[in-house]
Design a protein around this motif. Sequence first.
Motif, PDB file in Angstrom:
ATOM      1  N   THR A  32     -10.962  16.087  22.816  1.00 55.34           N
ATOM      2  CA  THR A  32     -12.409  16.143  22.636  1.00 55.34           C
ATOM      3  C   THR A  32     -12.971  14.803  22.192  1.00 55.34           C
ATOM      4  O   THR A  32     -14.167  14.682  21.979  1.00 55.34           O
ATOM      5  CB  THR A  32     -12.783  17.171  21.557  1.00 55.34           C
ATOM      6  OG1 THR A  32     -12.243  16.726  20.312  1.00 55.34           O
ATOM      7  CG2 THR A  32     -12.227  18.549  21.892  1.00 55.34           C
ATOM      8  N   GLY A  33     -12.109  13.812  22.014  1.00 59.66           N
ATOM      9  CA  GLY A  33     -12.585  12.520  21.525  1.00 59.66           C
ATOM     10  C   GLY A  33     -12.902  12.535  20.037  1.00 59.66           C
ATOM     11  O   GLY A  33     -13.679  11.716  19.556  1.00 59.66           O
ATOM     12  N   CYS A  34     -12.283  13.460  19.299  1.00 60.18           N
ATOM     13  CA  CYS A  34     -12.628  13.596  17.872  1.00 60.18           C
ATOM     14  C   CYS A  34     -12.129  12.418  17.042  1.00 60.18           C
ATOM     15  O   CYS A  34     -12.558  12.220  15.926  1.00 60.18           O
ATOM     16  CB  CYS A  34     -12.094  14.911  17.317  1.00 60.18           C
ATOM     17  SG  CYS A  34     -10.388  14.847  16.717  1.00 60.18           S
ATOM     18  N   THR A  35     -11.176  11.667  17.559  1.00 62.24           N
ATOM     19  CA  THR A  35     -10.637  10.426  16.963  1.00 62.24           C
ATOM     20  C   THR A  35      -9.744  10.598  15.739  1.00 62.24           C
ATOM     21  O   THR A  35      -9.384   9.614  15.099  1.00 62.24           O
ATOM     22  CB  THR A  35     -11.736   9.380  16.595  1.00 62.24           C
ATOM     23  OG1 THR A  35     -12.515   9.878  15.495  1.00 62.24           O
ATOM     24  CG2 THR A  35     -12.637   9.071  17.768  1.00 62.24           C
ATOM     25  N   CYS A  94     -10.622  19.139  12.505  1.00 59.63           N
ATOM     26  CA  CYS A  94     -11.796  19.219  13.369  1.00 59.63           C
ATOM     27  C   CYS A  94     -12.255  20.655  13.413  1.00 59.63           C
ATOM     28  O   CYS A  94     -11.470  21.581  13.205  1.00 59.63           O
ATOM     29  CB  CYS A  94     -11.428  18.724  14.771  1.00 59.63           C
ATOM     30  SG  CYS A  94     -12.765  18.868  15.978  1.00 59.63           S
ATOM     31  N   CYS A  95     -13.568  20.860  13.687  1.00 62.07           N
ATOM     32  CA  CYS A  95     -14.125  22.214  13.667  1.00 62.07           C
ATOM     33  C   CYS A  95     -13.816  22.973  14.943  1.00 62.07           C
ATOM     34  O   CYS A  95     -13.999  24.185  15.010  1.00 62.07           O
ATOM     35  CB  CYS A  95     -15.628  22.159  13.452  1.00 62.07           C
ATOM     36  SG  CYS A  95     -16.513  21.484  14.884  1.00 62.07           S
ATOM     37  N   GLY A  96     -13.377  22.289  15.978  1.00 59.11           N
ATOM     38  CA  GLY A  96     -13.050  22.952  17.230  1.00 59.11           C
ATOM     39  C   GLY A  96     -14.210  23.007  18.207  1.00 59.11           C
ATOM     40  O   GLY A  96     -14.044  23.355  19.364  1.00 59.11           O
ATOM     41  N   MET A  97     -15.382  22.687  17.747  1.00 58.93           N
ATOM     42  CA  MET A  97     -16.562  22.747  18.610  1.00 58.93           C
ATOM     43  C   MET A  97     -16.666  21.439  19.404  1.00 58.93           C
ATOM     44  O   MET A  97     -16.771  21.452  20.624  1.00 58.93           O
ATOM     45  CB  MET A  97     -17.802  22.932  17.742  1.00 58.93           C
ATOM     46  CG  MET A  97     -19.034  23.253  18.516  1.00 58.93           C
ATOM     47  SD  MET A  97     -18.942  24.902  19.221  1.00 58.93           S
ATOM     48  CE  MET A  97     -20.372  24.846  20.268  1.00 58.93           C
ATOM     49  N   ALA A  98     -16.620  20.358  18.662  1.00 61.26           N
ATOM     50  CA  ALA A  98     -16.535  19.026  19.272  1.00 61.26           C
ATOM     51  C   ALA A  98     -17.542  18.808  20.389  1.00 61.26           C
ATOM     52  O   ALA A  98     -17.183  18.573  21.531  1.00 61.26           O
ATOM     53  CB  ALA A  98     -15.112  18.769  19.763  1.00 61.26           C
ATOM     54  N   GLY A  99     -18.788  18.901  20.060  1.00 58.97           N
ATOM     55  CA  GLY A  99     -19.833  18.643  21.058  1.00 58.97           C
ATOM     56  C   GLY A  99     -19.873  19.751  22.085  1.00 58.97           C
ATOM     57  O   GLY A  99     -20.146  20.888  21.764  1.00 58.97           O
TER      58      GLY A  99
END
Lengths: 815, 172
Positions: free
Chosen positions: A415-418, A748-753
Amino acid sequence: MAERSHAPGQTESGGGGSTASHTPSNSRAETAAHLRQLLETEGDAIHAHTSVSNLQRHEVFDETENLDALRSEARAIKEDAIDRLPELIETVREAVEANGGTVYVAENAADANAYVADIVDDRAATSTAAESASGRPSVVKSKSMTTEELDLNDALESEGIEVTETDLGEWVLQVADDTPSHIVGPAMHLTREEIAELFTEQFDPDEEFETAEELTRFARDHLGERIREADVGITGANFVVAESGTITLVTNEGNARKCAVTPDTHVAIAGVEKLIPSIRDLEPFVDLIAKSATGQEISQYVTMLSPPTESPTLTFDEPDEPIGANTDAETNGSTDREFHLVLLDNGRTEMRADDQLRETLYCIRCGACSNSCANFQAVGGHGFGGETYSGGIATGWEAGVHGQDSAAEFNDLCTGCTRCVDACPVKIDIPWINTVVRDRVNRDAEPEAYDFLVDGLTPDEESGGLDLGKRFFGNIATAAKLGSATAPVSNWLGETAPVRALLERTLGIDQRRALPSFERQSLVDWFDARGGEGESKRRAAAGRKETHDEPTDALDREVVLYPDVYTNYVDTDRGKAAVRTLEALGVPVSVPDLPESGRAPLSQGMVATADAQASKVYAALAEDLDAGRDVVVIEPSDLAAFQREYERFLPERSFERLRDNSYEICEFIFGLFENGADPAALSTAGGDGERIGVGNGNERGNENGNRDNGHPIAYHSHCQQRTLNLEAPTVAVLERCGYAPRTSTVECCGMAGSFGYKREYYEVSMDVGDRLASEIEQASTDLVVASGTSCGDQLETLLDRTVPHPVEVIAPDHG
Amino acid sequence: MSTDTDTDAVGQLEHALEELEVSLERVSAADASERLAALLTEPAIGVDLPFESVSLPESVTTEPTAAALADAQTGITPATFAIAEYGTVALESRAAGDEPISVYPEHHIAVVAASDVVPDLAGGFDRLADQFDAGGDSIVFATGRSATADMGDLVHGVHGPGEVTVVVLEDR
């Protein structure tokens, strides 16, 4: 080993070979079904192992004083080594030959496999090892992902050679005819119970296997025998020191030590990228690899052999001969040892020439990017992986060694969360590699029949054929503007069943996910209607008078508040809260209508569009930057675009100028506090008992809170915010305002945009979110705040409560 | 406690080894043989120790046969140096058989001179680089006991030793 049994399309509908990213409906459903199955069957075991390794990595990284310097040093060594690769290949050839061994550079898998099979056949004919039970030539192996890449076991077995994996995880997979789910812990998707059942069935012991201890003893004895009988020992190599021809093996079990020195012949197989110049260059890697992989300070065994070694050969079918009896006393070395280093190219030379994929070659295969990835923790490498490799960096490896189609199978799970950016010991920009490969996959896709549907909504720089959903999300700013202009009709329409069905079929937006509700009046319009900059200056002057006895230059600031798409059209409240907060602290604000940052197209792999957006944003801000104004951003992913990705899009000076003058909202507020601004101007938990901006009706005033201990508040930082090291300022601001923040550990919340909206990933997204939600529920606070839009949305859905931005909690309630 | 650097390094080594559930024994060169005899379980095999006036107990077989290697309960080898920070001992892969003798038996006893205990990994790499320059270019850094979690839980003593003891010669 058999064909990979976990690829999407082979489990349910047998679609085979199709990639998840191009075709709509049917392949989205296949991908969703495949991932659902993994969530159910392997997810718990994978999560248990990876999350522990990840936490331990965090701990040991925190304890390592010179961590950043070590990582930089390691990276510099890899950059240099890959740069000098052709020279290092010649250096190692000379060194190994001087030691008495052989170097073979294999062009591809077939080449490498044929070479190894020849050696085994040749050595079996002359070997002094005990005859194996089958009488066939036999090989024992220690764990090596490179030999997985080669499908070496299959190739040797088809030549009649008996192959035994001696790493326990790899052996379990060999017995189960399964494939690695993680590059370091290949069998971590299997539970002890499953292994015990498998082994009981397979080996028919007197008593059924039960404990890990029993299974390990059995494996030790069984594999010990195979090692003693083997004609050839095959190992991988974590690093190869060119100058001395030294093979470095990093292990915990000790099997690699035995495989390397027990049989007379040792074959080490390594990708060419494993070469480093000298023994001194090994130090940062030895220091980093175990820390990154498992959170251990150092692995049990770091074996540095420059074979053929002097260690005596072991001939177990001549039990009464002293070991090393065939050693030549003159040279004080074994006469009988043979060593082959097989260096594998298999696409690596092309990767080296590819400016975007080259970084992949710096990878030391520690698995930290897998462990730190919330999506990987949920589904494991059978979902988040290609033919051989898994996790974030696998996109680079698969694209390089197996081709883009293999990378396309799973690349969208990044997701590109980095979060992997901080985890990687050699500082590889793994999200960028994923973005680039996604872009290349997009461009290879066929034009689609539905393109006309999104054409009006997509003023992008992309060629046709890109997945419609990606194109839609990549151009979200246009859709949001339209949605706002037509609100509330757009909101009502968006919730009707026929529209949701259409959105799911064409754009892949899951019907179960609530859509954002657009505000009729955007933040920019609100600010203008309120009196614009003039009014803001007036309010700031009043705020300054009230809160600062002696105004200092440090507080003499002017802010451009960046109206990200979500703040501008959907959650205008947090934008208004930010404006009020800054003014109350004496800082005048402007909220101009600025272009979308490029974050949205980037997340869909639309690099050219993002690049164009970066130029537009910089052009729109240049005058403000020249005038010395600070750019303040609420949405962390947009700030991350300014501070990370823009480096690739803008001239260096422009990039640095924007980077150095842009701030996350709470980071900026913290800076004001540090320079004398008074939190009392804000809404604090120790104040009059009313908190602002939290409209869920659950507040119980501040009876539990006080300035000393603070009012408990659960805070989930945003993934990219954490990577920018900006979780701490928000925590500090909340503390100064009388709260006692409890932060989440879920990465990460899992939503990621857009990720959580997509039909094929909805369930993965909810699985990841559930873990975060349960952590927050355990914190038992009456307030929950999150910095990111999607984090807030995800938590509101899962917790069924309001989850504002932190600035909404501290903003004064008037104005 | 002495402030002598060697002693400090040994203390640090001991601390690191405690974390790894490895015991450290301090002994003088004169008492080493007796202490080793008390620590080992027979049958024991070993490599001759290079420290002045330190010898292996008589019950220890050097230059073992393959059968003795397979049967041995204890293997005794010298460590060229030790890294205090991580609890690591450096074992040379030599013709005398250090490598199989340290990895095959269930219990490995590594004997190291106090003066060869370096504080950290950087110190270890200084020694390693010297060693490579001198032609000894095969070394294993061994830290703690062989371990795996591949069978569902952490288990020690997989392919390598399940018990490790580090004996420090205080006056060497």
